[in-house]
Design an enzyme around this catalytic site. Structure first.
Site, PDB file in Angstrom:
ATOM      1  N   GLU A   1      -6.689  -7.587  -1.110  1.00 58.98           N
ATOM      2  CA  GLU A   1      -7.320  -7.598   0.159  1.00 58.98           C
ATOM      3  C   GLU A   1      -8.841  -7.246  -0.177  1.00 58.98           C
ATOM      4  OE1 GLU A   1      -5.727  -5.214   3.031  1.00 58.98           O
ATOM      5  OE2 GLU A   1      -3.537  -5.850   2.843  1.00 58.98           O
TER       6      GLU A   1
ATOM      7  N   GLU B   1       1.046  -1.195  -0.107  1.00 58.88           N
ATOM      8  CA  GLU B   1       0.148  -0.108   0.028  1.00 58.88           C
ATOM      9  C   GLU B   1       0.840   1.365  -0.127  1.00 58.88           C
ATOM     10  OE1 GLU B   1      -2.965  -0.258   3.124  1.00 58.88           O
ATOM     11  OE2 GLU B   1      -4.037  -1.730   1.513  1.00 58.88           O
TER      12      GLU B   1
END
Ligand SMILES: *[C@@H]1O[C@H](CO)[C@@H](O)[C@H](O)[C@H]1NC(C)=O
Ligand SMILES: *[C@@H]1O[C@H](CO)[C@@H](O)[C@H](O)[C@H]1NC(C)=O
Ligand SMILES: *[C@@H]1O[C@H](CO)[C@@H](O)[C@H](O)[C@H]1NC(C)=O
Length: 724
Positions: free
Chosen positions: A250, A181
């Site tokens: 995710e 991320e």
């Protein structure tokens, strides 16, 4: 000329083919290709340190039975390298054992090496010593950081290679991840972030693992790394190159619980809807974050204020039991997707308009396979649509799956699995406790460190303990007006977090704590001082280190001031810059009261002398393991805050005194989900029960120790059995 050109082309093709044969895992815009086979890959996150090696085989088998192809895990740097160059791959850190169990079950692995992992894990997975490497800045174009990161990534890759764990070696790892991320951070810090991204991708690819690298939430992931999406929904995501597969690294099955927050729940219908929507929009890999969330044992939960339970409302609950109907509903979804797989991997969908909020996504392969997804995005209305001249009823916010383009085998809103309620049943009866009240240190103690001014907490503790004492003396002249008027002065303490107990002359005079949204806190109260020397003892408590945010390594904890005393003859006295003495940890910690040998070093009180609701108190008892195989927990509902150990192992921080604030109104699965949409447990302790893994227990004589900061009632503690 033409011939030579063709010959060259053939040579190029041949070398390309031999290349792809050697790298058994490859990809294109449609899917991953493993040993020549195209796959829709169904993955789920299970983090090895969040359960025990004894739980792993069962969790992995349940994942397989639930229809997963892949287990995804992060690699936890601060588990594996607690001090520079000292490695730990034992117990819950035995990653090789975990991956071999996954392989033995016939599943693949997505290995997210990071080494930044976020994960609501202490310091985002970084060892605390990393912060104190001279000149370091985390996650940017910084020499010391890049050297350390490359060192750890290489260590892990070499370990995997030496155990033949990469797919081209016959192992289960079909893909890895570098960073995590990073996109939002890069966007904020600009040029050095871009340079770091490029470096990270190159460094990873140069490891020559034979399997692709993924960079999630990083839309500029450099070739050949693959950018991927994280979120509650990712159907609209488009990879940065047409030759990269569409990945959902995710898909959040729920959300983490924070102390002070309710328990988030994500309805199974909405989760299945998000998956089906992703798959019918070209999706080729998705991963449930989490499939089993588990437990933040010890002090591994991150700041700020993340609870010990990491249940996440995952399909397998914290204790390893099936969370129904979610588990079964997703298993049925996976079956339906696999029935469609031949059509899915061989083509892109044709999208047909069926109504205002309704579509058909049709996958028709040249070989004749046909699969269709009929969707109704309307959150309110059930709709009858016509597809290939047949009527289909679609509930609100749902997708029907037709593996032969005719027969509905699954609808995301129709749940056929009965739900199960978790039950906690007391077992074992009343526990018989002994107590020991910890001592408040004083600035005169020999084992304290005197320094001028207020020091940042983590710099002093290096996170060896949650606790740091700030001690100082305050001299009160006998002519102070308040001594006569009784209008005691106001002590104000500003702290960067996370919790604070204030002791004046040995008496607890107040407790304050922050929250995930604002870890800072201010204590302000009139305090009873006497003429002469007064002992001020501030016990600052960290609740894990930050795991996310731009340069989260620079976030402070502890009492940074100002500290003032108002209402003296002189007006306000500033204590900030005077001499403070520091003591890391509690006395009971340095004596090892959580262990049998350490506990023998002090006198324990019992019976009528047992401490009653005293702050900073240690309690101990022994118990026999309840019969059977049901998971065991400890009910801490009567307690305040602290930590619990069983046979010397920490089962985590307890904090039932932190009550869940929020709205727990009725939840409709239909409509866009967010982590606060569906919650339970409002007005109750954010976490009341704490998991004790059975493998940590002996048949009898288990040594249980509770450190209680707040003054809870130890006689309210009981052991419970978890069933569903
Ligand atoms: C995968 O690649 C390795 C070489 O890296 C080769 O030895 C092995 O036979 C390949 N496996 C398959 C199933 O093609
Ligand atoms: C799916 O892929 C095809 C081919 O690249 C593309 O035309 C289409 O827009 C994609 N659909 C989605 C929803 O991304
Ligand atoms: C951390 O502690 C060291 C001494 O151990 C000191 O030199 C340094 O200034 C401290 N840094 C901060 C940010 O407090």
């Amino acid at each position: 000329m033409l011939r030579i050109k063709n010959l060259l082309l053939i040579i190029v093709l041949v070398s390309f083919v031999s290349c792809t044969v050697r790298a058994n895992v490859s990809y294109d815009g449609r899917s991953f290709i493993i040993n020549g086979q195209r796959k829709i890959l169904i993955s789920g996150s299970i983090h090895y340190p969040r359960s025990t090696p004894e739980m792993w085989p069962d969790l992995i088998q349940k994942a397989k039975d639930g229809g997963l192809d892949v287990i995804q895990t992060y690699v936890f740097w601060n588990v594996h390298e607690p001090s520079p160059g000292n490695y730990n791959f034992e117990g819950r850190g035995d990653i090789v054992k975990f991956l071999k169990l996954v392989k033995a079950a016939g599943l693949y692995v997505h290995l997210r090496i990071g080494p930044y992992i976020c994960a609501e894990w202490n310091f985002g997975g970084f060892p605390v010593w990393l912060k104190y490497v001279p000149g370091i800045e985390f996650r940017t174009d910084n020499g010391p950081f890049k050297a350390a990161m490359q060192g750890f990534v290489t260590k892990i890759v070499n370990l995997m290679k030496s155990e033949n764990l990469f797919e081209p070696q016959g192992g289960p790892i079909i893909m890895s991840q570098i960073e995590n991320e990073y996109g939002p951070v890069e966007w904020e810090i600009g040029a050095p972030g871009k340079a770091y991204t490029k470096w990270a991708a190159q460094m990873a690819v140069a490891q020559t693992t034979g399997v692709p690298w993924v960079m999630c939430k990083q839309q500029d992931a450099p070739d050949p790394t693959i950018d991927a999406c994280n979120g509650f929904y990712c159907e609209g995501y488009v990879p940065n190159k047409p030759y990269k597969p569409k990945m959902f690294t995710e898909i959040w099955t729920g959300w983490y619980t924070q102390y002070g927050g309710p328990t988030p729940i994500r309805p199974a219908e909405d989760l299945a809807f998000a998956v089906a929507r992703f798959i019918h929009n070209n999706g080729s890999f998705f991963n449930y974050y989490m499939y089993h969330g588990g437990t933040n044992f010890g002090r591994s939960a991150s700041g700020l204020f993340v609870a010990t339970s990491y249940d996440y409302d995952a399909p397998i609950d914290e204790y390893g039991l099936l969370n129904e109907p979610k588990y079964g509903h997703l298993r049925d979804l996976h079956k339906a997707i696999k029935q469609c797989e031949p059509a899915l991997v061989s083509t892109y969908p044709t999208v047909i308009w069926l109504g205002k909020n309704q579509e058909a996504h049709v996958f028709k392969s040249k070989s004749g396979a046909c699969a269709a997804f009929l969707s109704n995005y309307d959150p309110t209305y059930q709709v009858r649509v016509s597809f290939q001249n047949l009527p289909y009823d679609l509930p609100p916010w749902s997708i029907s799956i037709l593996p032969d383009c005719k027969t509905v085998v699954y609808n995301t809103a129709k749940v056929n699995t009965p739900s199960t309620q978790a039950k906690m049943t007391p077992v074992g009866g009343q526990l018989s406790w002994q107590s020991y009240i910890d001592e408040t240190p004083s600035a005169d103690d020999r084992d304290t460190l005197a320094m001028n001014g207020l020091w940042e907490q983590i710099n002093v503790t290096r996170d060896s303990s949650d606790y740091l004492w700030y001690l100082t003396d305050v001299n009160i002249a006998s002519n102070e007006g308040f001594l006569k008027s009784g209008q005691y002065p106001l002590l104000t303490v500003m702290s960067a977090g996370h919790a604070l107990h204030v002791f004046v002359n040995g008496q607890l005079s107040g407790t304050v704590y922050g929250s995930l949204d604002n870890p800072r806190l201010t204590y302000s109260s009139n305090v009873k001082l006497w003429a002469g020397v007064n002992k001020i003892a501030l016990l600052s408590v960290a609740v894990g280190l930050a795991n996310v945010g731009v340069h989260f390594e620079t976030w402070n904890a502890g009492v940074l001031g100002p500290v003032t005393l108002k209402g003296l003859n002189e007006g306000t006295r500033d204590l900030t810059k005077q001499t403070w003495s520091y003591k890391v940890g509690l006395k009971g910690e340095s004596r090892g009261l959580n262990t049998i040998t350490g506990s023998a070093s002090v006198e324990w009180a019992q019976g009528s002398l047992l401490a009653k609701k005293q702050p900073l108190t240690w309690y101990k008892t022994t118990f026999s393991t309840p019969q059977g195989n049901d998971p065991i927990a400890i009910d801490m509902g009567s307690m305040g805050k602290g930590e619990v150990w069983v046979n010397g192992q920490s089962i985590g921080r307890h904090w039932p005194a932190y009550i869940a604030k929020g709205s727990c109104s009725k939840c409709n699965y239909a409509g866009t989900y967010s982590e606060t949409k569906c919650q339970s447990n409002c007005g109750q302790p954010s976490q009341r029960w704490y998991h004790i893994p059975r493998s940590w227990l002996n048949p009898s004589g288990n040594f249980l120790v509770v450190l209680e900061e707040g003054g809870g009632d130890v006689n309210g503690i009981s052991l419970v059995r978890r069933t569903r």
